[in-house]
Design an enzyme around this catalytic site. Structure first.
Site, PDB file in Angstrom:
ATOM      1  N   LYS A 228       0.862  -1.188   0.000  1.00  0.00           N
ATOM      2  CA  LYS A 228       0.000   0.000   0.000  1.00  0.00           C
ATOM      3  C   LYS A 228       0.894   1.233   0.000  1.00  0.00           C
ATOM      4  O   LYS A 228       1.864   1.302   0.755  1.00  0.00           O
ATOM      5  CB  LYS A 228      -0.850  -0.030   1.269  1.00  0.00           C
ATOM      6  CG  LYS A 228      -1.673   1.225   1.513  1.00  0.00           C
ATOM      7  CD  LYS A 228      -2.620   0.994   2.660  1.00  0.00           C
ATOM      8  CE  LYS A 228      -3.302   2.259   3.096  1.00  0.00           C
ATOM      9  NZ  LYS A 228      -4.353   2.000   4.079  1.00  0.00           N
TER      10      LYS A 228
HETATM   11  C1  5RP Z   1      -2.175   4.003   8.272  1.00  0.00           C
HETATM   12  C2  5RP Z   1      -2.939   3.235   7.295  1.00  0.00           C
HETATM   13  C3  5RP Z   1      -4.323   3.609   7.153  1.00  0.00           C
HETATM   14  O1  5RP Z   1      -5.136   2.488   7.149  1.00  0.00           O
HETATM   15  C4  5RP Z   1      -4.564   4.295   5.862  1.00  0.00           C
HETATM   16  O2  5RP Z   1      -3.525   5.076   5.407  1.00  0.00           O
HETATM   17  C5  5RP Z   1      -5.735   5.109   6.009  1.00  0.00           C
HETATM   18  O3  5RP Z   1      -6.363   5.318   4.856  1.00  0.00           O
HETATM   19  P1  5RP Z   1      -6.631   6.808   4.407  1.00  0.00           P
HETATM   20  O4  5RP Z   1      -5.289   7.469   4.278  1.00  0.00           O
HETATM   21  O5  5RP Z   1      -7.316   6.611   3.090  1.00  0.00           O
HETATM   22  O6  5RP Z   1      -7.519   7.459   5.434  1.00  0.00           O
HETATM   23  O7  5RP Z   1      -2.479   2.369   6.642  1.00  0.00           O
HETATM   24  O8  5RP Z   1      -0.939   4.258   7.781  1.00  0.00           O
END
Ligand code: 5RP
Length: 293
Positions: free
Chosen positions: A203
């Site tokens: 991710k």
């Molecule tokens: C924290 C994470 C979070 O789950 C993620 O980044 C959150 O999603 P968003 O940025 O879309 O609110 O991995 O680092």
């Protein structure tokens, strides 16, 4: 008692019909065992090859984030429209009914808060509990370039090794420190390290320039985080561009659960990711669904 006599003769052997040796649809995943591929097929839709994950693990270091104050009220109604739920085991056991029947990507690193150094994480869940919760993947934060870089890469090794023993994929999450640029150079470095260390998917954030080089240089599927809440059209455009430039899905949180109408937003994001809907058309869909509800 076993029937040893009077059974029908076996004769449908399909002589001359070759056994299909189908490939596997997901980037970098064709050499895994059945259980690993089965779990990856729950995360990524085998038809579109994409996923819309709903991230609501923010509380693990941010506390009661806006939109997640009551996960039983805000997240449960969204669950039917997500492909995967990404959360902590605390959120899962307290607030998500097991009857939701959704694949779970479990947040497995922790030990930090917004009050202190964010890279100082540890593995925070034992593999037994990941299995007990019937999770489809584990998520671990990896802080490349940060003070505790090696410790966080070690956390990832431990989870990947445990996951390989049990056929459970690991999602490496690129945590970008506040001193680091969210550009293709940094994101390319971090995602490639995570892939080479053996994670099954990664991710990261979208970047406006050269994101296609980030996805091309990463031999495993990339899903993008949404980041802070931005206008709906901007979030839909970001999702569209990311998919168009090689991402395999989104793992979005705030841009969904902080939208005026979270269900409509989740449906609009789905239309972009799975159907290639253009951002303006997805915004029209969002507005229509919002006005109907
Ligand atoms: C924290 C994470 C979070 O789950 C993620 O980044 C959150 O999603 P968003 O940025 O879309 O609110 O991995 O680092």
């Amino acid at each position: 008692m076993a029937d040893t006599t009077g059974n029908k003769d076996a004769k449908n052997f399909g002589i001359g019909v070759p056994v299909e040796t189908e490939g596997y649809f997901l980037k970098g995943s064709c050499h895994y065992d059945w259980g690993m591929q089965d779990r990856l097929s729950r995360i990524f839709n085998p038809k579109s090859g994409k996923t819309v994950m709903l991230a609501f693990d923010h509380g693990y270091f941010m506390g009661p984030t806006s939109g997640l104050e009551r996960m039983d009220l805000s997240v449960v109604p969204l669950a039917p429209y997500a492909d995967v739920l990404m959360c902590t085991r605390g959120a899962l056991r307290t607030s998500i009914p097991p009857t939701s029947n959704k694949p779970v990507c479990l947040r497995c690193s922790g030990g930090i808060s917004i009050l202190k150094e964010l890279s100082n994480e540890e593995v925070a869940v034992a593999i037994d509990d990941v299995i007990r919760l019937n999770c489809s993947a584990m998520a671990v934060q990896v802080h490349i370039g940060a003070e505790f870089e090696t410790q966080t890469v070690n956390n990832m090794f431990k989870l990947i090794d445990a996951g390989m023993r049990h056929g459970i994929p690991t999602l490496g999450v690129t945590a970008v420190g506040k001193d680091m640029a969210r550009d293709a150079r940094y994101l390319g470095l971090a995602t490639r390290i995570i892939a080479e260390m053996g994670a099954q998917f990664v991710k990261t954030y979208y970047c406006a320039e050269k994101f296609e080089e980030v996805t091309a240089g990463c031999p495993i599927p990339i899903v993008i985080a949404g980041g802070k809440k931005i206008p709906e059209l901007d979030a839909l455009t970001m999702a569209y561009n990311a998919i168009d430039q090689g991402a395999s899905g989104v793992d979005m949180g705030r841009n969904i659960f902080q939208a005026d109408n979270p269900i409509a937003m989740l449906k609009a994001v789905r239309s972009v990711v799975h159907e290639g809907n253009k951002p303006k058309d997805a915004l029209d869909l969002y507005n229509t669904l919002k006005s109907e509800s």
